[in-house]
Design a protein around this motif. Sequence first.
Motif, short mmCIF file in Angstrom:
data_model
loop_
_atom_site.label_atom_id
_atom_site.label_comp_id
_atom_site.label_asym_id
_atom_site.label_seq_id
_atom_site.Cartn_x
_atom_site.Cartn_y
_atom_site.Cartn_z
N GLY B 183 0.84 -1.37 -0.03
CA GLY B 183 -0.25 0.06 -0.02
C GLY B 183 0.76 1.35 -0.05
N VAL B 184 2.10 1.08 -0.13
CA VAL B 184 2.85 2.34 -0.22
C VAL B 184 2.60 2.99 -1.59
N ASN B 185 2.66 4.30 -1.44
CA ASN B 185 2.26 4.96 -3.05
C ASN B 185 3.75 5.27 -3.46
N VAL B 186 4.08 4.31 -4.31
CA VAL B 186 5.66 4.17 -4.90
C VAL B 186 5.82 5.45 -5.65
N PRO B 187 4.89 5.95 -6.69
CA PRO B 187 5.41 7.24 -7.59
C PRO B 187 5.68 8.46 -6.50
N ARG B 188 4.70 8.51 -5.51
CA ARG B 188 5.09 9.69 -4.65
C ARG B 188 6.31 9.61 -3.76
N ILE B 189 6.63 8.45 -3.42
CA ILE B 189 8.09 8.31 -2.81
C ILE B 189 9.12 8.41 -3.56
N TYR B 190 8.78 8.18 -4.99
CA TYR B 190 9.95 8.59 -5.77
C TYR B 190 10.23 9.95 -6.05
N ILE B 191 8.78 10.66 -6.18
CA ILE B 191 8.96 12.05 -6.27
C ILE B 191 9.66 12.84 -5.11
N LEU B 192 9.23 12.24 -4.11
CA LEU B 192 9.72 12.77 -2.78
C LEU B 192 11.24 12.63 -2.50
N SER B 193 11.86 11.19 -2.72
CA SER B 193 13.15 11.15 -2.81
C SER B 193 13.92 11.69 -4.08
N PHE B 194 13.44 12.07 -5.08
CA PHE B 194 14.18 12.53 -5.99
C PHE B 194 14.66 14.02 -5.57
N GLY B 195 13.13 14.74 -4.92
CA GLY B 195 13.12 15.98 -4.14
C GLY B 195 14.34 16.03 -3.07
N LEU B 196 14.30 15.14 -2.12
CA LEU B 196 15.39 15.28 -1.18
C LEU B 196 16.58 15.09 -1.78
N GLY B 197 16.73 14.35 -2.83
CA GLY B 197 18.18 14.15 -3.23
C GLY B 197 18.69 15.61 -4.00
N ALA B 198 17.95 16.18 -4.36
CA ALA B 198 17.97 17.49 -5.09
C ALA B 198 18.32 18.58 -3.94
N ALA B 199 17.31 18.57 -3.12
CA ALA B 199 17.49 19.56 -1.95
C ALA B 199 19.00 19.27 -1.19
N CYS B 200 19.42 18.14 -1.02
CA CYS B 200 20.82 17.80 -0.55
C CYS B 200 21.89 18.51 -1.36
N VAL B 201 21.66 18.29 -2.71
CA VAL B 201 22.67 19.21 -3.50
C VAL B 201 22.60 20.58 -3.22
N GLY B 202 21.27 20.91 -3.03
CA GLY B 202 21.11 22.20 -2.82
C GLY B 202 21.84 22.83 -2.13
N LEU B 203 21.82 22.16 -0.74
CA LEU B 203 22.33 22.43 0.55
C LEU B 203 23.97 22.46 0.27
N ALA B 204 24.34 21.43 -0.64
CA ALA B 204 25.90 21.68 -1.10
C ALA B 204 26.06 22.77 -1.83
N ALA B 205 25.35 23.29 -2.74
CA ALA B 205 25.53 24.56 -3.41
C ALA B 205 25.81 25.66 -2.76
N VAL B 206 24.92 25.51 -1.58
CA VAL B 206 24.90 26.88 -0.97
C VAL B 206 26.41 26.88 -0.19
N LEU B 207 26.68 25.79 0.26
CA LEU B 207 27.92 25.67 1.01
C LEU B 207 29.20 25.80 0.28
N ILE B 208 28.90 25.32 -1.17
CA ILE B 208 30.00 25.26 -2.04
C ILE B 208 30.44 26.65 -2.54
N ALA B 209 29.29 27.55 -2.93
CA ALA B 209 29.35 28.53 -3.57
C ALA B 209 30.43 29.75 -3.18
N PRO B 210 30.50 29.85 -2.03
CA PRO B 210 31.37 30.92 -1.44
C PRO B 210 32.87 30.57 -1.67
N LEU B 211 33.01 29.15 -2.04
CA LEU B 211 34.51 28.68 -1.71
C LEU B 211 35.02 28.51 -3.44
N TYR B 212 34.19 28.32 -4.16
CA TYR B 212 34.67 28.05 -5.53
C TYR B 212 33.77 29.11 -6.68
#
Lengths: 399, 294, 609
Positions: B183-212
């Motif tokens: 009963g897990v809504n798999v498509p929703r989980i996928y969207i969430l996970s992809f979003g989560l992964g992208a959010a992580c790289v967003g955090l990375a971007a904020v931290l890296i931008a001032p250095l590079y």
Amino acid sequence: MKLTKFLTSAAVGLALASPSFADVKFGSLYPISGPLALLGEESARGLELAVDEINAAGGIQGEQVVLERGDAVDNNQATGEARRLISLVGVKAIFGTYSSARVIAASQVSELAGVPYFELGAVADEVTGRGLTYLFRTNPTAANMGKDSIEMLANAIAPGLGKDPKDLKIGIIYEDSSYGTSVAGHQDAHAKDAGLNVVLKSGYPANTVDMSSLVLELREKGVDVVLQTSYQNDSVLFLQQANEAGYKPLAIIGGGGGYSMQPTADAVGHDVIEGVYDVDFTQFEVNQEATPGLDKFVEAYKAKYGTEPRSGHSLNNYVGAKAVLEALDKSEGFEPDQIVAAVKAIDVAEGTTAAGYGIKFDETNQNERASMMGMQWQDGKLVTVYPEGAAVAEMRFAE
Amino acid sequence: MTTFLQVLLNGLMLGGLFAIVAIGLTLIFGIVKVVNFAHGEFLMAGMFVTWLITTRLGLHPYASVIIVVPMMFLLGALTQRVLIQPLMSAEDDHVQIFATVGLSTAMINLALLIFGADIANTPNFGLRTPIEIGPVRVLSGQLYIFIAAIILVAALQLFLKNSQTGRAIRAVAQHRVAAELMGVNVPRIYILSFGLGAACVGLAAVLIAPLYPTSSNIGTYFVLTAFVVVVLGGLGSIPGAFFGALVIGLVDSLSGFYIGSDLREAVVFGIFLLILILKPSGLFGKRMTLSHLS
Amino acid sequence: MSISDIHSQTGMNTRSIGWPQVAFGVLLASLLLIPLGIDNAFVSHVFITICLFAALSTAWNIVGGFAGQLSLGHAVFYGIGGYAGVILFNLGVTPWIGMFVGAAVAAVVGMVISYPCFRLKGPFYTLASIAFLEVIRVLSLHFKDMTGGATGMMIDLRLGWTWMVFRERWPSLLIVFGMLLVTLGVAWAIRRSRLGFYLVATRERESAARAAGVRTVRVRLIAVAISSALCAMLGTFHAMYLTYIEPAAMFSLAFSIQIAMFALIGGIGTVAGPLLGAALLVPITEWARASLGASALGLHGFVYGIVLIAFVLFMPNGIMGAIRRFARSGGKAAVEPAQTETGPIVAPAHTVAAPDPDRPGIGQDILKVENLNKRFGGLHVTRDVNFTLREGEVLGLIGPNGAGKTTLFNMISGFLTPDEGKVSLRGVDGQFHQPTNPADFAALGMGRTFQIVQPFAAMTVEENIMVGAFYRHHDERDAREAARETAWRMGLGPLLNAEARGLTIGGLKRLEVARVMAMQPRVLLLDEVMAGINQTDVRRAIDLMLSIRDTGVSIIAIEHVMQAVMSLSDRVIVLASGEVIAEGRPQDVVRDPHVVEAYLGKEFAHAHA
């Protein structure tokens, strides 16, 4: 045959911007998309300004000059565009090209077609080293950059530091594409000829995100003078990471690319870049007695493009193009051999162009009077300090 | 000796940098089973936005996290919904790979179109201040990245272990069909996970931008290294990615110093190939039978 | 993508020539005739570029499409060819020889780097191919003495056919067009040959392909070698055409992506697709560059990316996919078989009675299984299993779920290596052999089916069976003939041209058997071929198996349908928890109290009391 005709005209129609009458067409072949686009475009502007100036003064041989643009984004494309310009547009000559690889590829085509090619900005030795009949180069090259940087070091910087140049440990670092590799090769050779002590020579990929290992290696080997040939990203990285590692060589001499650009200085901080040297094409903070016509060029640039010139590339392309176009004005026609004869006769003295250097082609069709200038970052500005005739400021030496 | 320590420390810091970029990638890889070739371009987009916010509004670059991270989450979720989801049923992986390659090409060139080929420098607000630790030194910004990477790994582990959604995500990652039956809504989980992964790289971007310095093609270099890290760490394993990143950071730093700067890429990719060939489940991966391995 | 479709669209089909064939022929001819007719250097250049990319993409497709290994590092081979050509040129060797040297080097490099990567699939193979590309590019920068380093290498402008360098464009056009024809010819020949069937079968279902005797690693290595060699030859040509090469251009990731992209847009895995993709996209790219490139930095690259995404989303099967759909809807619907029901089995009507274990026709031992042990972690899946199979015998293998039956099958067909014990199979030479992998088992005449049917979904019924038939027949026509004959024998005749993915479960099970039978096995392992099929089909299947048995094939059948077990088996062995708990005539075994308890349960016992 009807189909053929239709296709030809369709192809021509696609490729051509409406041509007008009694014009003479030249090709403008630069990378204007892709990774080399920024400085490719900047170079193309120099050519355009030269053409504007010539056209305003009545054109050449009474005809207005029309530039047909080509985009040399990669090598295959460079040859393709050269063919398009030659066979579809029917240009009388091609000007270009900023990137050495592109001009080498494209000029193989023009040479076989017997169309003159004027290189105004690419620095690799191989451009004129191939014995081509129809290729001429007006700008200074990797060889000039290598020679001038070592000469500046030996003749001006070392004495200023109160050292014998032979006592200095020299480190040569360079981005590992053709540009950095060939400049570094010349630096190494000239340094050895001059009896200098090169303790490290190391390449690295230009898109690197970390140069700390290289900085440590330089420090470990006690390098006093760093010669770096680089693009922008790696110039910024090196200067920052050297500073942060507390590595302070007696002198850093940059070669072109990133070192000549204001954004680089803004990025690393004016205090960090203070005192760093740079050998490159003639830049704008220069003694105008050695470079007559420079302010006129800058004005024309601002009027046409609405900004300050972004680098010296436009100036060098402008100077080379102007000299060639003026020579063509005296030519008897636009046949390749007439063009070659006219260009071979060019004899422009040093100190009479906006870039300072003179123009006269040697037997390999390289401008033997081309030279680079030495600059130093002082108070956030890149000022010319070498040779003395062109200098606007004294070299500054750190305590 | 000091130099050696400094090389090691530089390697660790570089590892932290690779880790924070790779965590999002391994998350997407592990759950959605898609290699996001546009991951580096997500980073690039986040860095440009950080640069805009910092230069236009004069804010501290870290402050832009409140905009960049949600924005990247949306971008990731949208990518999954619009681009990947319709291709999930495709029989081979070709089309998904091509889809993200296409996205990567489009994003690089869009950035070129908008920002030009010039580098964009995010003001560093003192994040490039060297901190002396005994005989060696490190940049404050690098140190923050390292710490942030550790916190991010821990937070994601906690989330995946203890929260309802996290458990659903793990169920989907382990067995998609079984999760669907539960009963897990798999498509929703996928969207969430992809979003989560992208959010992580967003955090990375904020931290890296001032250095590079940011440029349209900065993602390319990072993403290839991030792939190496993800495979090394074991697919979809978040702590694995972290340690894999440290290994790669050290290898990069040591080989740069002892072998030569022009060959460090060859060394890093050489190790990558060895791992792929000898131990495709990764250095730290559990014994996993992934559908991709036959 | 079914293979027959390709035939009908590449103009190579001997049976009929329709508009797709004509269109393809016209397109191909126009690639040569338009530039020759217009006689303009730029037009020629564009067409040379089209031919080059079409050929590279076609060569890529042999690995990326047929074998399903998505390489994004194919520029490695192109670059090797380019460097080999130029280095030898400068040593005074004509590129006509240089191109073959390059091809040989590339083929070896291709095989060496692919061999360890073949267990990597999907994105992993792709990542590995990119990594190899990067490593080789970095190394070519580093070893300056050989490659000229970053500055690249040039050739002297020695003109003429010997040196492949010309002032005019038409000779280059002729050469690259010829190479395109060769590449297309190679791709076409592979696609319809045994190798092509094996490649596609491996791509679709590796385990089923191995069961059909396909040496999956070897066929893919061959594909890689051919593909790399072709790319290298094209690289040599292009280097002569450009007269200048450098690592950044020869080992470029963007270039590799482009090659793959043309194939994707044209239709991956088809013969004509890559050509269509290149013929459509190269001119569009040229036009886009001329009209967009100058106006805005990056615009044309952006459009490029969007086009790629759009194709992936809306036409994932490329232009060829669209053409096929169009061709089908356009009045060719009759190609699709209207019926999916299978036909009757041509088998002698037997009275179904329990066979005698020593009935005539049973010969000496053909398979010996001795002391087989297998553990998965702590689980002992089979424990000291011993039995023999005699020639012409039907051995029923029964036991509750999880008893280890399928594991046992996997060990006696080479898919699993036992921890202890050995499996010996008597070859036609009369000697017992102990093969270790599925292909060697198949070579000795072992055929098997899978419990979960493993059809090559994208192939038609005929092509599925052909994969098996190729085991005995090297020629495509013979294999097709044999496959048809087998199909009719198995009652699949009416469905020959249906795609396997459209069959009912009964049809799939029968297809599975047909594919194995086309291999003409001596020992047949059947894993629950009757599970999930209806009563009529069970009856037919029993008849089918008896007819197979009567041709002298030895059979081991895992079966839950007791009716079949009882009426087919000469002997039965019962496996429970990995151990043989009973063995003997079916009637005796079902009465064995151990069996009744362990397997059949009390209800059964009561019902039959």
